[in-house]
Motif scaffolding. Structure first.
Motif, PDB file in Angstrom:
ATOM      1  N   VAL A   4       1.014  -1.109   0.055  1.00  0.00           N
ATOM      2  CA  VAL A   4       0.115   0.044  -0.041  1.00  0.00           C
ATOM      3  C   VAL A   4       0.951   1.246  -0.015  1.00  0.00           C
ATOM      4  O   VAL A   4       0.828   2.149  -0.670  1.00  0.00           O
ATOM      5  CB  VAL A   4      -0.867  -0.047   1.239  1.00  0.00           C
ATOM      6  CG1 VAL A   4      -1.866   1.237   1.286  1.00  0.00           C
ATOM      7  CG2 VAL A   4      -1.892  -1.090   1.211  1.00  0.00           C
ATOM      8  N   ALA A   5       1.906   1.408   0.896  1.00  0.00           N
ATOM      9  CA  ALA A   5       2.877   2.442   1.034  1.00  0.00           C
ATOM     10  C   ALA A   5       3.631   2.554  -0.196  1.00  0.00           C
ATOM     11  O   ALA A   5       3.963   3.475  -0.835  1.00  0.00           O
ATOM     12  CB  ALA A   5       3.670   2.306   2.109  1.00  0.00           C
ATOM     13  N   GLU A   6       3.945   1.420  -0.712  1.00  0.00           N
ATOM     14  CA  GLU A   6       5.010   1.255  -2.211  1.00  0.00           C
ATOM     15  C   GLU A   6       4.163   1.905  -3.254  1.00  0.00           C
ATOM     16  O   GLU A   6       4.828   2.760  -3.953  1.00  0.00           O
ATOM     17  CB  GLU A   6       5.299  -0.399  -2.272  1.00  0.00           C
ATOM     18  CG  GLU A   6       6.233  -0.673  -3.223  1.00  0.00           C
ATOM     19  CD  GLU A   6       6.637  -2.113  -3.507  1.00  0.00           C
ATOM     20  OE1 GLU A   6       7.378  -2.239  -4.558  1.00  0.00           O
ATOM     21  OE2 GLU A   6       6.327  -2.713  -2.573  1.00  0.00           O
ATOM     22  N   ILE A   7       3.014   1.597  -3.388  1.00  0.00           N
ATOM     23  CA  ILE A   7       2.168   2.100  -4.604  1.00  0.00           C
ATOM     24  C   ILE A   7       1.936   3.588  -4.255  1.00  0.00           C
ATOM     25  O   ILE A   7       1.890   4.635  -5.241  1.00  0.00           O
ATOM     26  CB  ILE A   7       0.841   1.372  -4.758  1.00  0.00           C
ATOM     27  CG1 ILE A   7       1.140  -0.048  -5.158  1.00  0.00           C
ATOM     28  CG2 ILE A   7       0.000   2.004  -5.844  1.00  0.00           C
ATOM     29  CD1 ILE A   7       1.962  -0.349  -6.521  1.00  0.00           C
ATOM     30  N   ALA A   8       1.645   3.924  -2.997  1.00  0.00           N
ATOM     31  CA  ALA A   8       1.387   5.382  -2.932  1.00  0.00           C
ATOM     32  C   ALA A   8       2.839   6.184  -3.167  1.00  0.00           C
ATOM     33  O   ALA A   8       2.377   7.339  -4.040  1.00  0.00           O
ATOM     34  CB  ALA A   8       1.269   5.646  -1.324  1.00  0.00           C
ATOM     35  N   GLU A   9       4.024   5.736  -3.049  1.00  0.00           N
ATOM     36  CA  GLU A   9       5.216   6.672  -3.405  1.00  0.00           C
ATOM     37  C   GLU A   9       5.220   6.617  -4.743  1.00  0.00           C
ATOM     38  O   GLU A   9       5.746   7.506  -5.504  1.00  0.00           O
ATOM     39  CB  GLU A   9       6.370   5.966  -2.817  1.00  0.00           C
ATOM     40  CG  GLU A   9       6.398   5.891  -1.143  1.00  0.00           C
ATOM     41  CD  GLU A   9       7.390   5.030  -0.718  1.00  0.00           C
ATOM     42  OE1 GLU A   9       8.446   4.598  -1.234  1.00  0.00           O
ATOM     43  OE2 GLU A   9       7.634   5.228   0.442  1.00  0.00           O
ATOM     44  N   LEU A  10       4.940   5.400  -5.588  1.00  0.00           N
ATOM     45  CA  LEU A  10       5.195   5.292  -7.024  1.00  0.00           C
ATOM     46  C   LEU A  10       4.188   6.483  -7.722  1.00  0.00           C
ATOM     47  O   LEU A  10       4.325   6.895  -8.626  1.00  0.00           O
ATOM     48  CB  LEU A  10       5.025   3.843  -7.435  1.00  0.00           C
ATOM     49  CG  LEU A  10       6.190   2.900  -7.112  1.00  0.00           C
ATOM     50  CD1 LEU A  10       5.587   1.566  -7.332  1.00  0.00           C
ATOM     51  CD2 LEU A  10       7.225   3.113  -7.692  1.00  0.00           C
TER      52      LEU A  10
END
Length: 339
Positions: A240-246
């Motif tokens: 979830v955090a990984e996609i938010a950053e991308l």
């Protein structure tokens, strides 16, 4: 007031003499590189005082880079559910605090040590060794300074862990970092094993990663300067955090909100490109009493209390969270799909 390392070491020495000299070092659930490096560094510091240390881990490590960090640097992590908490005379929380909802320490067991760079929670002030420095960009930077001040030499692997923790937490010194991180970054760059660092930062990615990226692009909705994504079910919470950053890289996005479900639990993450966005305060207002959340200037995350059984229930919570976010940001533009 700056934390007094000499007093902390004297405290550790007293603990080693009067308590069972065993310490459990517990990063936040689903630990990231910052929390893992902080735990590894504190382990070295305490072991120099004669205290045996165990690094516990609750949740999972899902992100490919983080799994590579644990594998390449040979971190010895013990599953929290397999540990007897009563067998430890000392418990430390790293990169988390009591009452935040993002660690598995039972509410009745207050820690003896809290080291963190997020805003102070009230319970933390009751802890004997409490070192919370919101002006720092990473918790591992705090622990690195302990070792530096104590004159303790780092192995190449530990230097690599610290360097990677700072790199990820500050996006290579581009986000929420200060002179402490810059000093550490320069010194650690000369000590780290860059072959191992390359192996950590360039891992092979699973099929699930690309499936999630495809789903995020297809589901993303733009509310003016806010990009919101309902990821549905995710293979690991960190995604979830990984996609938010991308997704924050989208040219019109000033904020990105991602939400996803893992084993019935609902996780959400906020990222912002604005250093003054106060993302930690923002996400706590967005979540309200429906969950536990926190963070700092440009990044924040949380988990909702309510569990979900299907996509329909998740969509209801997603709509509520996005509605709160839109209201908090005073957005008046209608929603438009990204694609």
């Amino acid at each position: 007031m700056a934390f007094d390392l000499a007093n902390a070491l004297r405290m550790a020495s007293e603990w080693a003499n009067v308590r069972r000299p065993r310490a459990l070092l517990l990063p936040h659930d689903n630990p990231d590189p910052d929390s893992l490096a902080a735990a590894a560094g504190l382990s070295l510091l305490l072991e120099k005082q004669g205290i045996e240390c165990t690094i516990g881990m609750a949740g999972i490590i899902g992100r490919a880079e983080n799994r590579a960090m644990v594998r390449v640097l040979r971190f010895d992590l013990k599953p929290f559910e397999n540990l007897d908490l009563d067998s430890f005379g000392i418990v430390a929380l790293l990169d988390t605090q009591p009452g935040t909802g993002n660690n598995s320490l039972p509410p009745h067991r207050l820690p003896d040590i809290v080291i963190d760079h997020h805003p102070t929670r009230p319970l933390s002030l009751t802890v004997p060794w409490c070192d919370i420095r919101p002006e720092f960009g990473g918790s591992c930077t705090i622990v690195w300074r302990y070792l530096k001040q104590a004159g303790i030499e780092l192995s190449a692997d530990l230097a690599t862990a610290f360097l990677y923790g700072i790199k990820t937490e500050t996006r290579d010194l581009g986000r929420e970092c200060g002179p402490h991180e810059r000093e550490a970054y320069l010194e650690l760059s000369a000590q780290a094993d860059h072959t191992k660092l390359y192996a950590i930062t360039n891992p092979k990615l699973s099929r699930e990663h690309f499936v999630a990226m495809d789903r995020a692009c297809r589901r993303a909705i733009c509310w003016g300067e806010l990009l919101a994504v309902n990821l549905g079910s995710v293979p690991y919470p960190d995604l979830v955090a990984e996609i938010a950053e991308l997704m924050l890289a989208y040219e019109k996005a000033r904020y990105c909100l991602c939400l996803g479900e893992y084993e019935g639990q609902v996780f959400l993450s906020i990222r912002s490109e604005d250093e003054d966005s106060h993302a930690g305060e923002l996400i706590r207002r967005v979540v309200g009493s429906k969950g536990a959340a926190g963070g700092h200037g440009m990044s924040a995350g949380g988990r909702l209390h309510q569990t979900v059984r299907n996509d329909t229930e998740l969509k209801v919570l997603y709509d509520e969270v996005v509605g709160n976010m839109v209201a908090e940001l005073s957005i008046s533009q209608p929603p438009v799909p990204l694609l």
